[in-house]
Design an enzyme around this catalytic site. Structure first.
Site, PDB file in Angstrom:
ATOM      1  N   ASP A   8       0.883  -1.156   0.000  1.00 28.58           N
ATOM      2  CA  ASP A   8       0.000   0.000   0.000  1.00 28.58           C
ATOM      3  C   ASP A   8       0.930   1.217   0.000  1.00 28.58           C
ATOM      4  O   ASP A   8       2.101   1.105   0.379  1.00 28.58           O
ATOM      5  CB  ASP A   8      -0.874  -0.043   1.263  1.00 28.58           C
ATOM      6  CG  ASP A   8      -1.635   1.240   1.461  1.00 28.58           C
ATOM      7  OD1 ASP A   8      -2.295   1.679   0.509  1.00 28.58           O
ATOM      8  OD2 ASP A   8      -1.566   1.808   2.570  1.00 28.58           O
ATOM      9  N   ASP A  10      -0.071   5.049   0.873  1.00 28.27           N
ATOM     10  CA  ASP A  10      -0.316   6.024   1.945  1.00 28.27           C
ATOM     11  C   ASP A  10      -0.271   5.344   3.312  1.00 28.27           C
ATOM     12  O   ASP A  10      -1.086   4.478   3.591  1.00 28.27           O
ATOM     13  CB  ASP A  10      -1.697   6.682   1.760  1.00 28.27           C
ATOM     14  CG  ASP A  10      -1.800   7.466   0.458  1.00 28.27           C
ATOM     15  OD1 ASP A  10      -0.871   8.231   0.162  1.00 28.27           O
ATOM     16  OD2 ASP A  10      -2.812   7.312  -0.251  1.00 28.27           O
TER      17      ASP A  10
HETATM   18  C1  BG6 Z   1      -5.795   5.804   0.253  1.00 20.32           C
HETATM   19  C2  BG6 Z   1      -5.817   6.538   1.565  1.00 20.32           C
HETATM   20  O1  BG6 Z   1      -4.504   5.345   0.007  1.00 20.32           O
HETATM   21  O2  BG6 Z   1      -6.205   6.654  -0.817  1.00 20.32           O
HETATM   22  C3  BG6 Z   1      -7.192   7.139   1.794  1.00 20.32           C
HETATM   23  O3  BG6 Z   1      -5.509   5.658   2.622  1.00 20.32           O
HETATM   24  C4  BG6 Z   1      -7.595   8.006   0.602  1.00 20.32           C
HETATM   25  O4  BG6 Z   1      -7.173   7.889   2.976  1.00 20.32           O
HETATM   26  C5  BG6 Z   1      -7.510   7.203  -0.679  1.00 20.32           C
HETATM   27  O5  BG6 Z   1      -8.909   8.502   0.760  1.00 20.32           O
HETATM   28  C6  BG6 Z   1      -7.831   8.042  -1.922  1.00 20.32           C
HETATM   29  O6  BG6 Z   1      -6.819   8.978  -2.101  1.00 20.32           O
HETATM   30  P1  BG6 Z   1      -6.853  10.184  -3.115  1.00 20.32           P
HETATM   31  O7  BG6 Z   1      -5.419  10.629  -3.174  1.00 20.32           O
HETATM   32  O8  BG6 Z   1      -7.336   9.654  -4.426  1.00 20.32           O
HETATM   33  O9  BG6 Z   1      -7.760  11.210  -2.540  1.00 20.32           O
HETATM   34 MG    MG Z   2      -2.718   3.121   3.595  1.00 20.24          MG
END
Ligand code: BG6
Ligand code: MG
Length: 216
Positions: A8, A10
Site C-alpha cells: 500500500d 499512503d
Molecule cells: C488511500 C488513503 O490510500 O487513498 C485514503 O488511505 C484516501 O485515505 C484514498 O482517501 C484516496 O486517495 P486520493 O489521493 O485519491 O484522494
Molecule cells: Mg494506507
C-alpha cells in the site's frame, strides 16, 4: 513461496495518511462536522468519495451532489498542497532497505493503492521507476476493502495471489488482501484489532517475516 510483495502507499511507504487527516479535518471544521484521528483511521484505504460519505454521516444536514463534489475538490486541493512539499526524505524508515532486499532476492514489488494521486506521490519521492507494477485509484472500479486493487496488481505481475504478500496500514486494506487470498503484514496502530498474524510498527523486520511466510 513468496514471489511478490504488494505495498500500500499512503501510510506504508510515506506518511501521507497524516496529510489526508489534516485536509479532511479542515473540511470537517469548516462544515462544523465532528472529526478526529480515530475517525480518520476508518478512512484509511477508502476512496476519496467514500471517505466523504463516511464523514458526512456526522453532519446534521444532507448535502447535494454538487456540494459533495465541491467538498471533494476542496479536500484534494488542500491535500495536494501538502504533497507539493514531499521529497525522497519523506520515504518512511526501512522502506528503501526493504525494497533493495526484495529486489536482490528476485521478489517482485508492486504498489496497490486506492489513491488517484499515487503516481504524483511516487514521482515526488523519486520512486517512479522502482516498482514492477502500480495499480492506483485511477485504475480500479471498486476501492478497498474490495480485492480488485490487489488482484489487478498480481495479475499485472503475473504472480498467483497466494504467492503475494500485501503490506497494509488500513483495516479496509487488510480485508481487501484477505479477500484476494493473499498473506498480509499489517503496519501501525490502525490494524492492531484485526485478526492477522503479522503486525509490525514499521518495515524493519519485513525480511524475517517474509522468510517465515515462505517456510510455512
Ligand atoms: C488511500 C488513503 O490510500 O487513498 C485514503 O488511505 C484516501 O485515505 C484514498 O482517501 C484516496 O486517495 P486520493 O489521493 O485519491 O484522494
Ligand atoms: Mg494506507
Amino acid at each position: 513461496l513468496v514471489k511478490a510483495v504488494i505495498f500500500d502507499l499512503d501510510g506504508v511507504i510515506v506518511s501521507t495518511d497524516e496529510y489526508h487527516y489534516r485536509a479532511w479535518k479542515h473540511i470537517a471544521d469548516d462544515e462544523s462536522i465532528y472529526f478526529d484521528r480515530e475517525y480518520n483511521d476508518r478512512l484509511r484505504g477508502v476512496s476519496r468519495k467514500e471517505s466523504l460519505d463516511i464523514i458526512l454521516k456526522n453532519a446534521n444536514r444532507s448535502y447535494t451532489l454538487r456540494e459533495k463534489e465541491e467538498l471533494l475538490l476542496r479536500k484534494n486541493d488542500l491535500y495536494r498542497k501538502y504533497l507539493e512539499e514531499l521529497s525522497h526524505k519523506d520515504i518512511l524508515p526501512y522502506v528503501v532497505r526493504t525494497i533493495k532486499m526484495l529486489k536482490e532476492n528476485g521478489i517482485k514489488i508492486a504498489i496497490g493503492s486506492s489513491s488517484k494521486n499515487a503516481k504524483f506521490i511516487l514521482s515526488k519521492l523519486g520512486l517512479d521507476d522502482t516498482f514492477d507494477a502500480i495499480i492506483d485509484g485511477t485504475m480500479i472500479e471498486k476501492s478497498k476493502p474490495d480485492p480488485e486493487v490487489f488482484l489487478s496488481a498480481s495479475n499485472l505481475l503475473q504472480v498467483n495471489p497466494n504467492e503475494c504478500v500485501v503490506v497494509e496500514d488500513a483495516i479496509a486494506g487488510v480485508e481487501s488482501a484477505q479477500q484476494a487470498g493473499m498473506q498480509v503484514i499489517g503496519v501501525g496502530h490502525a490494524v492492531i484489532g484485526t485478526n492477522i498474524t503479522y503486525k509490525v510498527e514499521n518495515l524493519r523486520n519485513i525480511a524475517e517475516i517474509i522468510q517465515e511466510i515462505t517456510e510455512n
